[in-house]
Design an enzyme around this catalytic site. Structure first.
Site, short mmCIF file in Angstrom:
data_model
loop_
_atom_site.label_atom_id
_atom_site.label_comp_id
_atom_site.label_asym_id
_atom_site.label_seq_id
_atom_site.Cartn_x
_atom_site.Cartn_y
_atom_site.Cartn_z
CD GLU A 52 42.53 16.49 27.03
OE1 GLU A 52 43.28 15.68 26.98
OE2 GLU A 52 43.16 17.84 26.80
CG ASP A 77 49.13 17.23 25.05
OD1 ASP A 77 49.17 16.22 24.08
OD2 ASP A 77 48.68 18.46 24.82
P1 NAD Z 1 50.55 22.71 16.06
O1 NAD Z 1 50.00 21.73 15.05
O2 NAD Z 1 50.14 24.43 15.83
O3 NAD Z 1 52.07 22.83 15.76
C1 NAD Z 1 52.92 21.44 15.86
C2 NAD Z 1 54.06 21.73 15.10
O4 NAD Z 1 55.09 20.48 15.26
C3 NAD Z 1 53.97 21.72 13.57
O5 NAD Z 1 54.49 22.96 12.95
C4 NAD Z 1 54.57 20.35 13.16
O6 NAD Z 1 55.16 20.61 11.76
C5 NAD Z 1 55.56 20.07 14.07
N1 NAD Z 1 56.04 18.94 14.03
C6 NAD Z 1 55.46 17.78 14.11
N2 NAD Z 1 56.14 16.77 14.25
C7 NAD Z 1 57.42 17.15 14.34
C8 NAD Z 1 58.80 16.47 14.48
N3 NAD Z 1 58.90 15.26 14.50
N4 NAD Z 1 59.81 17.28 14.44
C9 NAD Z 1 59.74 18.61 14.48
N5 NAD Z 1 58.30 19.26 14.29
C10 NAD Z 1 57.56 18.63 14.33
O7 NAD Z 1 50.50 22.58 17.36
P2 NAD Z 1 50.31 23.59 18.79
O8 NAD Z 1 49.18 24.39 18.99
O9 NAD Z 1 51.87 24.42 18.50
O10 NAD Z 1 50.64 22.63 20.02
C11 NAD Z 1 51.93 21.78 20.12
C12 NAD Z 1 51.70 20.70 21.05
O11 NAD Z 1 51.71 21.16 22.26
C13 NAD Z 1 50.45 19.85 20.52
O12 NAD Z 1 50.77 18.39 20.90
C14 NAD Z 1 49.53 20.21 21.80
O13 NAD Z 1 48.88 19.26 22.05
C15 NAD Z 1 50.47 20.44 22.88
N6 NAD Z 1 49.92 21.42 23.79
C16 NAD Z 1 50.37 21.21 25.02
C17 NAD Z 1 50.08 21.96 26.28
C18 NAD Z 1 50.37 21.69 27.67
O14 NAD Z 1 50.12 22.20 28.56
N7 NAD Z 1 51.26 20.92 27.66
C19 NAD Z 1 49.46 23.22 25.94
C20 NAD Z 1 48.59 23.29 24.55
C21 NAD Z 1 49.35 22.47 23.52
#
Ligand code: NAD
Length: 347
Positions: free
Chosen positions: A64, A235
């Site tokens: 993005e 997101d």
């Molecule tokens: P990451 O991959 O480092 O961590 C995600 C974690 O979620 C992993 O440890 C995984 O095991 C866990 N997980 C997956 N499915 C699960 C479930 N059903 N129950 C419990 N845990 C589960 O990712 P990250 O960098 O920490 O990002 C997390 C999320 O936040 C991503 O989806 C990312 O796109 C989103 N994000 C959103 C914003 C925003 O502004 N809203 C900003 C950054 C990241």
């Protein structure tokens, strides 16, 4: 001063220098400073060019571009979201971004934004919760213990006074990592083995998981009255975290509706479902939380102004420091029209 210099060198903040800057400033202080800048920028909402981010989707993720301008400065972030990456030893989210001077069009800052995105996402979450969470909240459930999770916990401690975090991840190794990293944070850290256990006694529930599907991290029966939900991980089209019934019981707060309706939890709802824009809450034009029983939901997707605010904060913080490199990324012939001559002379 950090403006386009005679040599047209552009300050560049590498990952190494960003880490130095965070340590120099203090993590919670830096998150708080970014939150304050986001709040100030949201208060001048009408000054900004606002557009939903430009997304390029693939089967495995999304890339993005997130542009905005306040008329003086222009900024954009490049960011990806690839949930499958962690299994391959790569980050789910990486990013870099740029600020430019609108008058000359010259960049004034290029920066890594993988760390900065974690800081700004945490800052935005805690800022929203400052206006929406129940008064006196001390406990947060943190579901999804990946890259963003510790930053979220520290932001809620610094800005909302959270004292206890209850951690849960489907991968116990992620929970163990998060608990280890937060050991000296001043937070009371409780690792849990189910999502249900994690939400017990929590006034704030943060969901921050990564899975490219309509996931159900929280079901309706898990969400009691009066809680604040900070939903971070939904997101992207086809990537959500909450059961639809929760949305119908919640008052929903968003960053920029045209983007959130496509990317957020509310993609599951009709386009005319009422939502409140957070800049209206920050400005006091609309109420945030109005009762102890109300379920408030911040349907976070991440908006360009937050990245602009984070970059502005970094530009401010690196002044009079050595925590950046000068990058030779703009051609600057002595005679602006003699670009060709500059190339010839360099042979
Ligand atoms: P990451 O991959 O480092 O961590 C995600 C974690 O979620 C992993 O440890 C995984 O095991 C866990 N997980 C997956 N499915 C699960 C479930 N059903 N129950 C419990 N845990 C589960 O990712 P990250 O960098 O920490 O990002 C997390 C999320 O936040 C991503 O989806 C990312 O796109 C989103 N994000 C959103 C914003 C925003 O502004 N809203 C900003 C950054 C990241």
């Amino acid at each position: 001063m950090l403006t386009p210099s005679d040599k047209a060198l552009v300050p560049f903040v590498s990952v190494d220098n960003m880490m130095r800057l965070v340590h120099h400033t203090g993590l919670e202080q830096m998150i708080t400073r970014i939150a304050n800048t986001i709040e100030a920028d949201f208060l001048r909402w009408d000054a900004f060019d606002k557009t939903p981010r430009v997304a390029s989707h693939s089967d495995v993720g999304v890339i993005e571009l997130m542009p905005t301008s306040d008329g003086d400065m222009y900024g954009f972030k490049y960011v990806n979201g690839h949930p499958k990456n962690t299994a391959e030893g790569l980050q789910t989210v990486t990013a870099f971004g740029l600020l430019a001077d609108v008058q000359s069009g010259y960049p004034v800052l290029l920066s890594e934004m993988t760390l900065l995105t974690a800081l700004r996402t945490a800052a935005m979450s805690a800022l929203a919760a400052k206006h929406l969470a129940p008064k006196g909240a001390t406990t947060m459930a943190m579901i999804g213990n990946g890259a963003q999770s510790e930053f979220q916990c520290r932001a809620f401690k610094a800005i909302c006074g959270i004292e206890t975090v209850r951690l849960y991840d489907i991968d116990p190794a992620a929970t163990a990592k998060c608990a280890r990293n937060l050991a000296d944070s001043g937070l009371n850290v409780i690792p849990c083995t189910t999502g249900q256990e994690a939400i017990e006694g929590a006034q704030i529930i943060t969901t921050c998981t990564a899975d490219k599907q309509y996931a159900t991290i929280l079901t309706d029966n898990m969400v009691g009255s009066g809680v604040h939900i900070n939903a971070i991980g939904g997101d992207c089209p086809g990537k959500t975290e909450l059961h639809k019934d929760i949305l119908h019981r919640s008052d929903i707060f968003v960053e920029f509706p045209p983007q959130t309706r496509v990317e957020g939890e509310i993609q599951a709802l009709p386009d005319d479902h009422p939502v409140t824009e957070l800049h209206d809450v920050f400005a006091g034009r609309t109420a945030g939380r109005t009762s102890d029983k109300q379920i408030t939901l911040f349907d976070s997707v991440g908006f360009a102004i937050e990245d602009f605010s984070a970059l502005r904060t970094v530009l401010d913080l690196i002044k009079d420091t050595d925590m950046y490199d000068d990058l030779d990324m703009l051609a600057d012939p002595d005679d602006p029209r003699d670009l060709y001559g500059m190339l010839q002379r360099s042979a």
